[in-house]
Design a protein around this motif. Structure first.
Motif, PDB file in Angstrom:
ATOM      1  N   ARG A  76     -73.783   0.235  -0.830  1.00 54.36           N
ATOM      2  CA  ARG A  76     -74.153  -0.780  -2.081  1.00 54.36           C
ATOM      3  C   ARG A  76     -75.292  -0.531  -2.641  1.00 54.36           C
ATOM      4  O   ARG A  76     -75.826  -0.929  -3.790  1.00 54.36           O
ATOM      5  N   GLU A  77     -76.355   0.115  -1.793  1.00 53.55           N
ATOM      6  CA  GLU A  77     -77.678   0.691  -2.024  1.00 53.55           C
ATOM      7  C   GLU A  77     -77.716   1.625  -3.202  1.00 53.55           C
ATOM      8  O   GLU A  77     -79.012   1.869  -3.740  1.00 53.55           O
ATOM      9  N   VAL A  79     -66.587  -1.449  -0.388  1.00 49.91           N
ATOM     10  CA  VAL A  79     -67.401  -1.335  -1.521  1.00 49.91           C
ATOM     11  C   VAL A  79     -66.612  -1.111  -2.786  1.00 49.91           C
ATOM     12  O   VAL A  79     -66.908  -1.832  -3.810  1.00 49.91           O
ATOM     13  N   SER A 133     -64.615  -4.268  -4.211  1.00 47.32           N
ATOM     14  CA  SER A 133     -65.239  -5.448  -4.172  1.00 47.32           C
ATOM     15  C   SER A 133     -65.214  -5.697  -5.981  1.00 47.32           C
ATOM     16  O   SER A 133     -64.895  -5.003  -6.815  1.00 47.32           O
ATOM     17  N   GLU A 156     -71.140  -0.494   4.627  1.00 53.67           N
ATOM     18  CA  GLU A 156     -71.256  -1.042   3.253  1.00 53.67           C
ATOM     19  C   GLU A 156     -72.384  -1.404   2.739  1.00 53.67           C
ATOM     20  O   GLU A 156     -72.720  -1.166   1.510  1.00 53.67           O
ATOM     21  N   GLY A 190     -66.282  -2.968  -8.483  1.00 57.73           N
ATOM     22  CA  GLY A 190     -66.369  -1.909  -7.691  1.00 57.73           C
ATOM     23  C   GLY A 190     -65.273  -0.768  -8.596  1.00 57.73           C
ATOM     24  O   GLY A 190     -64.961  -0.936  -9.547  1.00 57.73           O
ATOM     25  N   ARG A 204     -76.656   2.160  -9.240  1.00 58.89           N
ATOM     26  CA  ARG A 204     -75.595   2.052  -9.951  1.00 58.89           C
ATOM     27  C   ARG A 204     -75.633   3.138 -11.327  1.00 58.89           C
ATOM     28  O   ARG A 204     -74.415   3.516 -12.177  1.00 58.89           O
TER      29      ARG A 204
END
Length: 218
Positions: A114-115, A40, A43, A110, A46, A118
Motif C-alpha cells: 500500500r505504500e 491490496v 480493496s 499488504e 485497487g 500511486r
C-alpha cells in the motif's frame, strides 16, 4: 549433564528449530504474499476492485490472527494429524506454524504494498499496462524492501512460536528448554538455549536488514 551431551542436544534442537522456521516461513511467503497482493488489488480503489472478495479475505485473515497461537496449536491437532499423520514432532509443528504465519505475513506484505507511490501505478496504466504488468513491474519491485523486512520479522516471530510449539512436543530449542531446562532443573541447558535463540534471532534480523537495504531503490 556433561558439556558434550548439552552441545549434542543443542545442535540437534537447533537444526529442528531451523527446519520448522524455514519450512513454515517459506510456505508463509508463498501463500502470504499473494494473499497480501489480493487484499491490496481488490480493496476500494485497487487495480481490481472487488469489495466482496476483499471483505471475505480480510475476515479470514483477521479471524486467524485473532486466535492466540497456543490455542491455534491445540485446535489444529486434528488437521495436523490428517496432513502428516501425527500431532507430535518437528514436522507436525510446521502445520500450525504455517497457518499462523500466513495471515500475519499477509498483513505485513499488504502494508508494504500500500505504500507504493500511486503515481507510478497511474503512469503504467496510462502507458497501457494491464493489471499483471502493474503487479509485476510496479507493486512487487517497489515494495520489495518492505516485503523482505516483513518476511524477516515473520521469521523472527516464527522462532518464538516454534519454541512455544515445544510445549506439546514440537521439538526444537523450546522443547529442549522445557524438558531439560525446566522439568529437570538443568539451569545450564536453559541458559544455553536462551543464548542460542538470541544469536539466531540477531543473525537473522541482521541478514534481513542488509538485504532490505540493498533492495531499496530510494
Amino acid at each position: 549433564m556433561t558439556t558434550d551431551v548439552i552441545l549434542s542436544l543443542l545442535w540437534r534442537s537447533f537444526w529442528e528449530t531451523v527446519w520448522m522456521t524455514g519450512a513454515s516461513g517459506l510456505l508463509s511467503l508463498i501463500i502470504g504474499l499473494p494473499l497480501g497482493l489480493a487484499l491490496v488489488v481488490t480493496s476500494r480503489g485497487g487495480i481490481a476492485e472487488q469489495l466482496t472478495i476483499n471483505g471475505i479475505l480480510a475476515a479470514l485473515v483477521n479471524g486467524f490472527r485473532a486466535v492466540p497461537f497456543v490455542i491455534l496449536l491445540i485446535a489444529l491437532i486434528p488437521l495436523t494429524r490428517l496432513i502428516v499423520g501425527t500431532s507430535l514432532g518437528t514436522t507436525a509443528a510446521i502445520v500450525p506454524l504455517t497457518i499462523a504465519a500466513i495471515p500475519y505475513y499477509a498483513r505485513i506484505a499488504e502494508v508494504s504494498l500500500r505504500e507504493v507511490d500511486r503515481g507510478l501505478i497511474d503512469a503504467v496504466r496510462a502507458m497501457g499496462g494491464n493489471r499483471w504488468t502493474i503487479i509485476r513491474e510496479v507493486l512487487v519491485p517497489e515494495a520489495m524492501p518492505g516485503i523482505v523486512a516483513g518476511f524477516t520479522v515473520t521469521l523472527v516471530t516464527l522462532i518464538g512460536a516454534s519454541a512455544m510449539a515445544g510445549t506439546i512436543g514440537g521439538g526444537g530449542l523450546g522443547d529442549l528448554a522445557i524438558r531439560y531446562g525446566y522439568q529437570r532443573f538443568e539451569t545450564s541447558v536453559m541458559i544455553a538455549v536462551v543464548v542460542v535463540l538470541i544469536i539466531l534471532v540477531c543473525g537473522m534480523q541482521w541478514l534481513g536488514d542488509r538485504l532490505a537495504t540493498r533492495l531499496d531503490r530510494r
